[in-house]
Motif scaffolding. Structure first.
Motif, PDB file in Angstrom:
ATOM      1  N   ASN A   8      31.328   1.407  19.655  1.00 35.35           N
ATOM      2  CA  ASN A   8      32.257   2.259  19.884  1.00 35.35           C
ATOM      3  C   ASN A   8      31.987   3.145  20.832  1.00 35.35           C
ATOM      4  O   ASN A   8      31.388   4.020  20.886  1.00 35.35           O
ATOM      5  CB  ASN A   8      32.612   3.176  18.416  1.00 35.35           C
ATOM      6  CG  ASN A   8      33.729   3.867  18.475  1.00 35.35           C
ATOM      7  OD1 ASN A   8      34.235   4.199  19.508  1.00 35.35           O
ATOM      8  ND2 ASN A   8      33.936   4.585  17.435  1.00 35.35           N
ATOM      9  N   LYS A  10      33.446   5.820  21.927  1.00 34.04           N
ATOM     10  CA  LYS A  10      33.698   7.138  21.766  1.00 34.04           C
ATOM     11  C   LYS A  10      32.603   7.968  21.280  1.00 34.04           C
ATOM     12  O   LYS A  10      32.559   8.864  20.899  1.00 34.04           O
ATOM     13  CB  LYS A  10      34.857   7.500  20.994  1.00 34.04           C
ATOM     14  CG  LYS A  10      36.379   6.952  21.641  1.00 34.04           C
ATOM     15  CD  LYS A  10      37.677   7.240  20.791  1.00 34.04           C
ATOM     16  CE  LYS A  10      38.797   6.644  21.702  1.00 34.04           C
ATOM     17  NZ  LYS A  10      39.798   7.053  20.877  1.00 34.04           N
ATOM     18  N   CYS A  11      31.492   6.995  20.772  1.00 34.33           N
ATOM     19  CA  CYS A  11      30.542   7.752  19.830  1.00 34.33           C
ATOM     20  C   CYS A  11      29.157   7.403  20.703  1.00 34.33           C
ATOM     21  O   CYS A  11      28.793   6.717  21.542  1.00 34.33           O
ATOM     22  CB  CYS A  11      30.113   6.534  18.525  1.00 34.33           C
ATOM     23  SG  CYS A  11      28.562   6.653  17.725  1.00 34.33           S
ATOM     24  N   ARG A  59      30.560   4.387   7.114  1.00 35.88           N
ATOM     25  CA  ARG A  59      30.510   5.637   7.754  1.00 35.88           C
ATOM     26  C   ARG A  59      31.509   6.649   7.069  1.00 35.88           C
ATOM     27  O   ARG A  59      32.756   6.289   6.689  1.00 35.88           O
ATOM     28  CB  ARG A  59      30.839   5.539   9.246  1.00 35.88           C
ATOM     29  CG  ARG A  59      31.030   7.011   9.944  1.00 35.88           C
ATOM     30  CD  ARG A  59      31.098   6.708  11.476  1.00 35.88           C
ATOM     31  NE  ARG A  59      31.322   8.104  12.233  1.00 35.88           N
ATOM     32  CZ  ARG A  59      30.107   8.697  12.630  1.00 35.88           C
ATOM     33  NH1 ARG A  59      28.972   8.185  12.012  1.00 35.88           N
ATOM     34  NH2 ARG A  59      30.289   9.832  13.395  1.00 35.88           N
ATOM     35  N   GLN A  60      31.059   7.811   6.751  1.00 35.79           N
ATOM     36  CA  GLN A  60      31.946   8.822   6.014  1.00 35.79           C
ATOM     37  C   GLN A  60      32.531   9.823   7.034  1.00 35.79           C
ATOM     38  O   GLN A  60      33.741  10.223   7.030  1.00 35.79           O
ATOM     39  CB  GLN A  60      31.006   9.373   5.135  1.00 35.79           C
ATOM     40  CG  GLN A  60      30.516   8.508   4.054  1.00 35.79           C
ATOM     41  CD  GLN A  60      29.653   9.650   3.099  1.00 35.79           C
ATOM     42  OE1 GLN A  60      29.677  10.665   2.785  1.00 35.79           O
ATOM     43  NE2 GLN A  60      28.792   8.781   2.269  1.00 35.79           N
ATOM     44  N   LYS A  61      31.682  10.346   8.144  1.00 32.86           N
ATOM     45  CA  LYS A  61      32.254  11.439   8.737  1.00 32.86           C
ATOM     46  C   LYS A  61      33.325  10.668   9.968  1.00 32.86           C
ATOM     47  O   LYS A  61      33.365   9.758  10.667  1.00 32.86           O
ATOM     48  CB  LYS A  61      31.031  12.033   9.903  1.00 32.86           C
ATOM     49  CG  LYS A  61      31.554  12.853  10.734  1.00 32.86           C
ATOM     50  CD  LYS A  61      30.155  13.249  11.596  1.00 32.86           C
ATOM     51  CE  LYS A  61      30.480  14.247  12.767  1.00 32.86           C
ATOM     52  NZ  LYS A  61      29.298  14.815  13.338  1.00 32.86           N
ATOM     53  N   GLY A  62      34.396  11.574  10.019  1.00 34.18           N
ATOM     54  CA  GLY A  62      35.627  11.083  10.758  1.00 34.18           C
ATOM     55  C   GLY A  62      36.285   9.933  10.240  1.00 34.18           C
ATOM     56  O   GLY A  62      36.981   9.132  11.198  1.00 34.18           O
ATOM     57  N   THR A  63      36.288   9.577   9.009  1.00 31.80           N
ATOM     58  CA  THR A  63      36.897   8.341   8.457  1.00 31.80           C
ATOM     59  C   THR A  63      37.832   8.825   7.327  1.00 31.80           C
ATOM     60  O   THR A  63      37.641   9.801   6.818  1.00 31.80           O
ATOM     61  CB  THR A  63      35.970   7.315   8.082  1.00 31.80           C
ATOM     62  OG1 THR A  63      35.015   7.627   6.870  1.00 31.80           O
ATOM     63  CG2 THR A  63      34.922   6.834   9.336  1.00 31.80           C
ATOM     64  N   TYR A  65      37.158   7.779   4.260  1.00 31.35           N
ATOM     65  CA  TYR A  65      36.317   7.746   3.300  1.00 31.35           C
ATOM     66  C   TYR A  65      36.960   8.566   2.064  1.00 31.35           C
ATOM     67  O   TYR A  65      36.946   7.602   0.971  1.00 31.35           O
ATOM     68  CB  TYR A  65      34.937   7.997   3.731  1.00 31.35           C
ATOM     69  CG  TYR A  65      33.690   7.797   2.685  1.00 31.35           C
ATOM     70  CD1 TYR A  65      32.878   6.792   2.422  1.00 31.35           C
ATOM     71  CD2 TYR A  65      33.649   8.954   1.715  1.00 31.35           C
ATOM     72  CE1 TYR A  65      32.076   6.497   1.338  1.00 31.35           C
ATOM     73  CE2 TYR A  65      32.291   8.845   0.734  1.00 31.35           C
ATOM     74  CZ  TYR A  65      31.827   7.703   0.547  1.00 31.35           C
ATOM     75  OH  TYR A  65      30.863   7.442  -0.231  1.00 31.35           O
ATOM     76  N   ILE A  89      36.805   1.854  11.125  1.00 27.73           N
ATOM     77  CA  ILE A  89      36.133   2.985  11.392  1.00 27.73           C
ATOM     78  C   ILE A  89      35.146   3.280  10.252  1.00 27.73           C
ATOM     79  O   ILE A  89      34.408   4.074  10.570  1.00 27.73           O
ATOM     80  CB  ILE A  89      37.246   4.191  11.756  1.00 27.73           C
ATOM     81  CG1 ILE A  89      36.466   5.451  12.360  1.00 27.73           C
ATOM     82  CG2 ILE A  89      37.930   4.703  10.473  1.00 27.73           C
ATOM     83  CD1 ILE A  89      36.320   5.165  13.632  1.00 27.73           C
ATOM     84  N   ASN A  92      29.726   1.647   9.866  1.00 24.45           N
ATOM     85  CA  ASN A  92      28.781   2.515  10.479  1.00 24.45           C
ATOM     86  C   ASN A  92      28.509   2.057  11.822  1.00 24.45           C
ATOM     87  O   ASN A  92      28.322   0.688  11.768  1.00 24.45           O
ATOM     88  CB  ASN A  92      27.688   2.882   9.618  1.00 24.45           C
ATOM     89  CG  ASN A  92      27.183   4.483   9.864  1.00 24.45           C
ATOM     90  OD1 ASN A  92      27.423   4.949  11.276  1.00 24.45           O
ATOM     91  ND2 ASN A  92      26.465   4.872   9.196  1.00 24.45           N
TER      92      ASN A  92
END
Length: 139
Positions: A8, A10-11, A59-63, A65, A89, A92
């Motif tokens: 990604n 952007k990561c 992945r939890q952050k920014g998703t 979830y 997204i 992870n």
């Protein structure tokens, strides 16, 4: 050495991992997994090869979830995989596969486990210095 990174752009962790691979002298196949998500079979293979559970690969952050209720421990792996494939997204990142193995490279230095030795110290985007051995970064 062959290498594939599920990336990604952007990561920051993904960018640093890609830069470490290139610094090691390898031009990997770069797969923008948000635009080109892996098949279900490929995703399961990556998770399994990395020695993770399906839940460990989410992945939890920014998703979405929380909105999808994925924190429910009763959800099956199949349900979690369905969510990951419907919303890439949630996968992870970055997953990296080389001839030496597969890793979820969080932090980015984990990639050193499956790369040849680095030619010297590497400086990450934030200025942190990484030496050629996994787990041996310096401020």
């Amino acid at each position: 050495m062959n290498a594939v990174i599920y990336h990604n752009p952007k990561c920051g962790t993904s960018r640093n991992t890609l830069a470490l691979i290139r610094f090691a002298g390898i031009e990997p196949e770069v797969i923008d997994y948000l635009a080109h998500p892996p098949s279900r079979a490929r995703l399961v293979a990556l998770i399994t090869a990395a020695g993770l559970s399906v839940r460990d690969a989410i992945r939890q952050k920014g998703t979405p979830y929380d909105e999808l209720g994925l924190g429910d421990a009763a959800l099956s792996d199949d349900a979690l995989l369905d969510a990951m494939l419907a919303h890439p997204i949630l996968i992870n990142r970055p997953f990296v596969q080389t001839d030496r193995g597969t890793r979820l490279c969080r932090p980015s230095e984990v990639v050193l486990d499956i790369l040849p030795p680095l030619p010297g110290p590497f400086r990450k985007e934030d200025g942190e210095l990484v030496t050629g051995h996994a787990g041996s970064s310096m401020p």
